[in-house]
Design a protein around this motif. Structure first.
Motif, short mmCIF file in Angstrom:
data_model
loop_
_atom_site.label_atom_id
_atom_site.label_comp_id
_atom_site.label_asym_id
_atom_site.label_seq_id
_atom_site.Cartn_x
_atom_site.Cartn_y
_atom_site.Cartn_z
N THR A 260 20.16 -0.57 6.17
CA THR A 260 19.50 -1.66 5.44
C THR A 260 18.98 -2.70 6.44
O THR A 260 17.95 -3.34 6.18
N LYS A 261 19.65 -2.84 7.57
CA LYS A 261 19.21 -3.79 8.60
C LYS A 261 17.84 -3.39 9.15
O LYS A 261 16.97 -4.25 9.36
N GLU A 262 17.63 -2.09 9.38
CA GLU A 262 16.35 -1.62 9.91
C GLU A 262 15.23 -1.84 8.90
O GLU A 262 14.12 -2.25 9.25
N ILE A 263 15.53 -1.58 7.61
CA ILE A 263 14.54 -1.81 6.56
C ILE A 263 14.21 -3.30 6.46
O ILE A 263 13.05 -3.70 6.37
N TYR A 264 15.27 -4.11 6.51
CA TYR A 264 15.09 -5.56 6.44
C TYR A 264 14.22 -6.06 7.60
O TYR A 264 13.28 -6.84 7.40
N ASN A 265 14.53 -5.62 8.82
CA ASN A 265 13.79 -6.09 10.00
C ASN A 265 12.31 -5.70 9.92
O ASN A 265 11.43 -6.48 10.30
N LEU A 266 12.05 -4.50 9.42
CA LEU A 266 10.67 -4.03 9.29
C LEU A 266 9.90 -4.91 8.29
O LEU A 266 8.79 -5.39 8.57
N ALA A 267 10.51 -5.13 7.12
CA ALA A 267 9.86 -5.96 6.10
C ALA A 267 9.71 -7.40 6.57
O ALA A 267 8.66 -8.04 6.34
N ARG B 104 8.78 -9.95 -3.45
CA ARG B 104 8.09 -10.85 -4.37
C ARG B 104 8.75 -12.24 -4.40
O ARG B 104 8.07 -13.25 -4.54
N SER B 105 10.07 -12.28 -4.22
CA SER B 105 10.76 -13.56 -4.22
C SER B 105 10.41 -14.41 -3.01
O SER B 105 10.64 -15.62 -3.00
N SER B 106 9.82 -13.79 -2.00
CA SER B 106 9.40 -14.53 -0.82
C SER B 106 8.13 -15.34 -1.08
O SER B 106 7.77 -16.21 -0.28
N GLY B 107 7.46 -15.04 -2.19
CA GLY B 107 6.21 -15.71 -2.50
C GLY B 107 4.98 -14.88 -2.20
O GLY B 107 3.85 -15.28 -2.52
N ALA B 108 5.18 -13.72 -1.57
CA ALA B 108 4.06 -12.84 -1.24
C ALA B 108 3.41 -12.30 -2.52
O ALA B 108 4.10 -12.01 -3.50
N ASN B 109 2.09 -12.15 -2.51
CA ASN B 109 1.40 -11.65 -3.69
C ASN B 109 1.55 -10.13 -3.81
O ASN B 109 2.05 -9.46 -2.90
N LYS B 110 1.12 -9.59 -4.94
CA LYS B 110 1.32 -8.16 -5.21
C LYS B 110 0.64 -7.27 -4.19
O LYS B 110 1.19 -6.23 -3.78
N LEU B 111 -0.57 -7.67 -3.74
CA LEU B 111 -1.30 -6.86 -2.78
C LEU B 111 -0.53 -6.74 -1.47
O LEU B 111 -0.36 -5.63 -0.93
N LEU B 112 -0.04 -7.87 -0.96
CA LEU B 112 0.72 -7.84 0.29
C LEU B 112 2.02 -7.06 0.13
O LEU B 112 2.40 -6.28 1.00
N VAL B 113 2.70 -7.27 -1.00
CA VAL B 113 3.95 -6.55 -1.25
C VAL B 113 3.71 -5.04 -1.24
O VAL B 113 4.46 -4.28 -0.62
N ASN B 114 2.66 -4.59 -1.91
CA ASN B 114 2.36 -3.16 -1.95
C ASN B 114 2.01 -2.62 -0.56
O ASN B 114 2.40 -1.49 -0.21
N GLN B 115 1.32 -3.41 0.23
CA GLN B 115 0.99 -2.99 1.60
C GLN B 115 2.26 -2.81 2.43
O GLN B 115 2.40 -1.83 3.19
N ILE B 116 3.19 -3.76 2.29
CA ILE B 116 4.45 -3.67 3.04
C ILE B 116 5.29 -2.50 2.56
O ILE B 116 5.87 -1.76 3.36
N LEU B 117 5.34 -2.29 1.25
CA LEU B 117 6.10 -1.16 0.71
C LEU B 117 5.57 0.17 1.23
O LEU B 117 6.34 1.07 1.56
N LYS C 90 4.11 0.68 4.10
CA LYS C 90 4.50 0.82 5.51
C LYS C 90 5.99 1.13 5.65
O LYS C 90 6.39 1.90 6.53
N VAL C 91 6.80 0.52 4.80
CA VAL C 91 8.24 0.80 4.82
C VAL C 91 8.51 2.24 4.43
O VAL C 91 9.31 2.94 5.06
N ARG C 92 7.83 2.72 3.39
CA ARG C 92 8.00 4.11 2.94
C ARG C 92 7.74 5.10 4.07
O ARG C 92 8.42 6.11 4.19
N ASP C 93 6.72 4.78 4.89
CA ASP C 93 6.36 5.68 5.99
C ASP C 93 7.44 5.76 7.05
O ASP C 93 7.49 6.72 7.84
N GLN C 94 8.32 4.75 7.10
CA GLN C 94 9.36 4.69 8.14
C GLN C 94 10.73 5.16 7.65
O GLN C 94 11.68 5.22 8.44
N LEU C 95 10.84 5.51 6.37
CA LEU C 95 12.15 5.88 5.83
C LEU C 95 12.63 7.23 6.35
O LEU C 95 11.84 8.15 6.58
#
Length: 284
Positions: A54-61, A28-41, A43-48
């Motif tokens: 933390t580097k892998e999570i960071y690179n994915l996001a 959210r601090s990047s400026g992305a809106n809630k819809l985009l943030v939820n979409q990224i979350l 996709k990240v959840r699917d890769q956990l």
């Protein structure tokens, strides 16, 4: 597997519980809106998986943000960008000086001052309201390295030596009133306790809360040139060598991109990216 049971591996090697809310706040601090943030979350959840870094999570996001809009990714990588101000500490010192200059101080970098006992090279001197602040910068090039109590201990002794000589000089038109320690990482609890005890002002990536380095950068829109997702590492270093540390400075001198070999087409894209970054309001 539930997300609250996933342990991730930090850059220090320490294992911690994955926090979905912490990642959400960063996105959210990047400026992305809630819809985009939820979409990224999602996709990240699917890769956990257990032990994911933390580097892998960071690179994915980061990659997902960049696909949407480059300046989202630029803001998201702010912490990493501060580490890229190396390899020497001088660009970080200039960056700290720039933040203070845009906060109402007159600043000088790399001044040699005589103490009561010996001479000292001071990273940044800041002047405001007939008072002088002595600022020492502790720069780290890699994550996982925090400033322990030895850092403020050492700097406090230098500060006292300089302060005693400066304030005893009748020719000085200002008095040294405060000493700061600024780092691009974090302070340990002992370092914070010592700084508070002796009256040193400590400023780090996330301290003090609400007025930390990351807060000041966002409030003033003073992003380092290293946040750019379009400049190569070599191009960033070339700009740092020309003493360009702020995106805002490059906006004032776009011709420097041609001087370091950037094509006209790429230069336009880079200027557009950092222009958006410097004018976009942070989403809370």
């Amino acid at each position: 597997m539930k997300n609250n049971r996933i342990e991730i591996t930090k850059s220090s090697g320490r294992k911690v519980r994955f926090s979905l809310q912490k990642l959400r706040r960063s996105l959210r601090s990047s400026g992305a809106n809630k819809l985009l943030v939820n979409q990224i979350l999602d996709k990240v959840r699917d890769q956990l998986y257990q032990g994911i870094s933390t580097k892998e999570i960071y690179n994915l996001a980061f990659d997902l943000l960049k696909k949407e809009r480059s300046y989202y990714a630029s803001k998201f990588k702010l912490k990493k960008a501060l580490y890229e101000l190396g390899p020497t500490g001088f660009p970080f010192e200039r960056y700290v000086s720039a933040i203070l200059s845009h906060s109402g101080y007159f600043t000088e970098v790399g001044k040699i001052l005589q103490g009561n006992c010996v001479r000292h090279e001071i990273d940044v001197l800041a002047y405001q309201n007939n008072e002088t602040t002595v600022i020492e910068c502790k720069f780290h090039t890699s994550q996982g390295l925090n400033c322990d109590v030895k850092v403020p201990l050492y700097i406090h002794s230098r500060y006292n030596d300089v302060k005693a000589n400066w304030n005893a000089d009748p020719n000085k038109i200002t008095q040294i009133k405060e000493g700061w320690v600024v780092t691009n990482t974090r302070f340990t609890e002992d370092a914070l306790q010592y700084g508070s005890c002796v009256g040193l002002y400590l400023l780090s990536w996330d301290y003090p809360k609400g007025n930390a380095l990351k807060d000041r950068i966002d409030q003033l829109h003073l992003y380092p040139i290293t946040v750019s997702t379009l400049l190569s590492s070599k191009e960033k270093q070339n700009l740092l060598d020309k003493e360009i540390v702020l995106c805002r400075e490059l906006l004032d001198k776009p011709f420097l991109l041609q001087e370091i070999g950037v094509s006209e087409l790429r230069a336009k894209k880079i200027i557009h990216e950092i222009s958006e970054l410097c004018t976009h309001k942070t989403t809370k």
